[in-house]
Scaffold this active site. Structure first.
Site, PDB file in Angstrom:
ATOM      1  N   THR A 249       0.839  -1.190   0.000  1.00  0.00           N
ATOM      2  CA  THR A 249       0.000   0.000   0.000  1.00  0.00           C
ATOM      3  C   THR A 249       0.872   1.237   0.000  1.00  0.00           C
ATOM      4  O   THR A 249       1.971   1.199   0.523  1.00  0.00           O
ATOM      5  CB  THR A 249      -0.836  -0.034   1.302  1.00  0.00           C
ATOM      6  OG1 THR A 249      -1.850  -1.001   1.133  1.00  0.00           O
ATOM      7  CG2 THR A 249      -1.440   1.289   1.648  1.00  0.00           C
TER       8      THR A 249
ATOM      9  N   VAL B 159     -12.267  -5.731   4.367  1.00  0.00           N
ATOM     10  CA  VAL B 159     -11.614  -4.438   4.557  1.00  0.00           C
ATOM     11  C   VAL B 159     -10.366  -4.669   5.398  1.00  0.00           C
ATOM     12  O   VAL B 159     -10.410  -5.399   6.395  1.00  0.00           O
ATOM     13  CB  VAL B 159     -12.553  -3.440   5.272  1.00  0.00           C
ATOM     14  CG1 VAL B 159     -11.828  -2.141   5.597  1.00  0.00           C
ATOM     15  CG2 VAL B 159     -13.790  -3.154   4.412  1.00  0.00           C
TER      16      VAL B 159
HETATM   17  C1  SD4 Z   1      -4.447  -4.252   3.488  1.00  0.00           C
HETATM   18  N1  SD4 Z   1      -2.542  -3.161   4.449  1.00  0.00           N
HETATM   19  O1  SD4 Z   1      -5.505  -4.075   2.885  1.00  0.00           O
HETATM   20  C2  SD4 Z   1      -3.321  -3.285   3.249  1.00  0.00           C
HETATM   21  C3  SD4 Z   1      -2.545  -3.743   2.087  1.00  0.00           C
HETATM   22  C4  SD4 Z   1      -1.129  -3.450   2.167  1.00  0.00           C
HETATM   23  O2  SD4 Z   1       1.000  -4.101   1.765  1.00  0.00           O
HETATM   24  O3  SD4 Z   1      -0.663  -2.528   2.752  1.00  0.00           O
HETATM   25  N2  SD4 Z   1      -0.301  -4.262   1.648  1.00  0.00           N
HETATM   26  O4  SD4 Z   1      -4.252  -5.199   4.245  1.00  0.00           O
END
Ligand code: SD4
Length: 308
Positions: free
Chosen positions: A161, A189
């Site tokens: 992310t 989510v």
């Molecule tokens: C999630 N934390 O939806 C986010 C995705 C993410 O590295 O950061 N991936 O779990």
């Protein structure tokens, strides 16, 4: 003194222009948004905005959170019609009496406030979903590995992310925006849009934000926990170490799980850390922009050959 931090090397391209907008007196949230917006619009980043990989049914949904303080934050969750998830979250913060708007109401709210409706599923993401759908039994996933080239090496199932923290003489601001976990159960989510989980900002104590397996982040209120440690006097590196050790002790961490954390104090002292090797982040300060490997890595593992 001003500072910009963001997760993963794919967030590097807009750092200089975002930093230019972080001059004393400027709104740090604008600079953080600048980076988030650019990554959301990049179809080659397969975990954020347009280009993100869809859920198990081929439907893509976006989540985002923006935050300045416990009194000023907004989340847009499970957007399926607008690409600009961070902008939608900022609208929730600035134009609604609420802190979180989810689902069709979040799309409607964003569109009523001027964000255009657009197709979210990029052709390449659709193709990869088709391939996964026809062979869903393939190995569930390896964590992302950032070779620092602006793209991540990984096999199917990793995720990552964009999280941005900005600091200047006006204070702190943060943005966290994602398409979540690829092939997720529809409706899932993660941590990114949850205040205190994927991102937390307190004007007096500092800010922290996290990328990685959201399921490991939520239960430990991870970003809040980092800021709370800083409130109690820990420096950002110690605060991140404490959080990662806590997650490791209390959560069922799997081989493919990764967590990458960045944190900053209101004065601009910052640190980064990760659960495992493979995480990189980008920093811009008065000395320029660089892609960095965190000094703090909790689990020592060799670099996979395919990542070099
Ligand atoms: C999630 N934390 O939806 C986010 C995705 C993410 O590295 O950061 N991936 O779990």
């Amino acid at each position: 003194m001003s500072l910009l931090l963001s997760t993963w090397s794919f967030s590097r391209p807009e750092h200089e222009s975002a930093f230019a907008s972080l001059a004393p007196g400027a709104d740090p949230l604008d600079a953080a948004m600048h980076i988030a917006n650019a990554v959301e619009a990049d179809p080659d980043v397969d975990s954020v905005g347009y280009g993100g990989l869809p859920d198990a049914n081929g439907g893509i949904s976006l989540d985002a959170l923006v935050m300045r303080s416990p009194a000023e934050h907004g989340s847009a969750i499970a957007l399926t019609k607008v690409r600009q998830a961070a902008a939608a979250a900022r609208l929730v913060m600035e134009k609604s009496p609420h802190r979180i708007i989810a689902g069709p109401g979040a799309d409607d709210f964003a569109m009523q406030n001027g964000i255009p409706e657009e197709d979210l599923l990029a052709p390449a993401a659709r193709e990869r979903w088709e391939a996964w759908r026809h062979n869903p039994t393939q190995e569930p996933g390896k964590r992302p590995w950032d070779a620092g080239l602006g793209r991540l090496y990984r096999t199917e199932g990793g995720h990552d992310t964009v999280c941005v923290l900005a600091q200047n003489n006006q204070g702190l601001a943060g943005v966290c925006t994602t398409s979540g976990m690829p092939w997720k159960t529809p409706g899932r989510v993660g941590d990114s849009p949850i205040p205190g989980a994927g991102l937390y900002v307190h004007p007096r104590y500092g800010a922290a934000t996290i990328t990685g397996t959201g399921e490991l982040v939520i239960g430990n209120c991870a970003s809040f926990s980092v800021v709370e440690s800083m409130r109690q006097g820990a420096d950002p590196s110690r605060a991140i170490a404490h959080l990662l050790e806590l997650v490791l002790a209390e959560q069922p961490v799997k081989e493919e799980d990764q967590l990458g954390v960045i944190a900053v104090t209101p004065e601009g002292h910052w640190a980064a850390g990760s659960l495992r090797p493979g995480f990189k982040y980008v920093v811009t300060d008065s000395e320029g922009t660089r892609v960095e490997v965190p000094e703090l890595v909790i689990i020592d593992e060799p670099v996979p050959e395919t990542a070099s």
